[in-house]
Write an enzyme that holds these catalytic residues in place. Sequence first.
Site, mmCIF file in Angstrom:
data_model
loop_
_atom_site.group_PDB
_atom_site.id
_atom_site.type_symbol
_atom_site.label_atom_id
_atom_site.label_comp_id
_atom_site.label_asym_id
_atom_site.label_seq_id
_atom_site.Cartn_x
_atom_site.Cartn_y
_atom_site.Cartn_z
ATOM 1 N N ASP A 61 0.814 -1.212 0.000
ATOM 2 C CA ASP A 61 0.000 0.000 0.000
ATOM 3 C C ASP A 61 0.853 1.270 0.000
ATOM 4 O O ASP A 61 2.027 1.266 0.387
ATOM 5 C CB ASP A 61 -0.893 0.034 1.240
ATOM 6 N N HIS A 102 3.619 -2.097 3.344
ATOM 7 C CA HIS A 102 3.670 -0.747 2.769
ATOM 8 C C HIS A 102 5.051 -0.556 2.138
ATOM 9 O O HIS A 102 6.059 -0.559 2.856
ATOM 10 C CB HIS A 102 3.421 0.320 3.839
#
Length: 512
Positions: free
Chosen positions: A323, A464
């Site tokens: 992400d 992430h």
Amino acid sequence: MLVTSLRRKVAITAALGLLLVPGCHAAEQALPYAEAVRIPLDAWPGMTVGARSVTTDTSIVGYRYPVLGADHPLTTEIHTSMAERQTAFLEDLPDRGTPELFQDSTVLAASPRVVGVRVTETLKAGVNETFEARTLWYDVENDAIVPWTSLFRDEAAIERAHLAVAAVLEEGYDMPTEQLPGLVGEVALRVTGTESDPGEAAAGDASPAPEDGEGEPLDLSDPEQALRAAELWEGSPLADLAFSTAGGLAVRMEPGEVPGAGRVSEVLLPVEAEETEDLLSELGYHAREAALDEPDFPLDGELSAEGDSLDCVRLKCVALTFDDGPGEDTGRLLDMLADYDARATFYVLGSLVEEFPEVVERTHAEGHEMGNHSWKHDDLAGMSEQGVAKDIGRTNQAVRAITGSDPWTIRPPYGSLNGTVRKAVDQPLILWDVDTMDWQSRDTAKVAEHALTHTTSGSVVLFHDIHPTTVDAVPEVLAGLHSQGYHFVTVTDLFGLQALSPGDVYTDARVG
């Protein structure tokens, strides 16, 4: 005409093989060898070849399979079965050494009616090497994947084919009946022990060698019964048959099973065309015709896309998701994923897509999936329906401008959503079941340990890629999961695109 050049190439290859093998003499070329129709994947114009290859300190694995079309059942079956075999291999690695497993495919026949593919496996462990092969056939009319037994009219025909192979060994290689190998020998001994004239028995109504447990003949036109027959005839050399350039059968046997064959890599025994006339099923006749003609199967346009070709219901699949990118470390992450031929899903911010277009282009080109993570990470649950639609649409457009298509799925920032968000979007909403908490710990060892400890088959793992510490953890995650036999797939591969509905929310694809 392609078939003419193919026959010439096979003939020349076979002759050169005999001349170049040490210890082989020209006289051995008089032995009854068949020339099999086998088309390498790279030799078929328009064919897309799917491939995976991973080298580690403990193993080397690789496979290639034909891509006949997006979601094509034969592609899915071959790809999935190869992945299953790879998992079993990795789960059973020895403590020492670097064993190798390579699986490959060749096309045996291709027409609008039938497609046949040979799947091979070469396993190397130290000085030992083993080889196995089998064939799969796609019956286009019935949209079914069927085994080699479907090429034969009935079980009696299968038995007669074994007797034909036995006759080639007895007459062409001077092998006594009692020395014939495997099922060929078992069938020949049983028939010659009950019939005074083996030739008459071969042409008559011989009963099948294996017992199906119910006493009823199997209907080989039924895919399930054909599969049952293949199980009953397990170990038969006919499982690796091809059609010969002369219109008969080419039945492969190991050189060690045929001492008189000389020092060759394989023995291809010919069953002449006239002997097969009463043995083949309707599908078998279509397959023979397709083998002798040039390949004729649609491979252009949409059908050439690899698409969804792993059945993750049968496999240990995991979706690694990243992400908040793309970012400065995304390119480094892509290098790490490439080492394991891994596919991942990137939930990107539209604002950063415009900032890092080259990274997005590379990510897409290398087979990874793009997901929508909003324009600049605002909480969608706090927006109006119109505001959500505008934000998601703007990000879709940014991705589409680079990749040519919208992201398949959406991940709302913070995992925050409500009924308004679900109503406003036209894509499925994907959350996760394994949260590495990498944004909080910024600890490489903890991130890797959490992913390896909590991931199971069907998991969606949240990372992430904007954090260098997270990217640093990825090699350990990939190595650990790969050694356990996991396959790294995209989100839509994990769930199956057809199983995802717009506006619905998904966390994982665990079974049970």
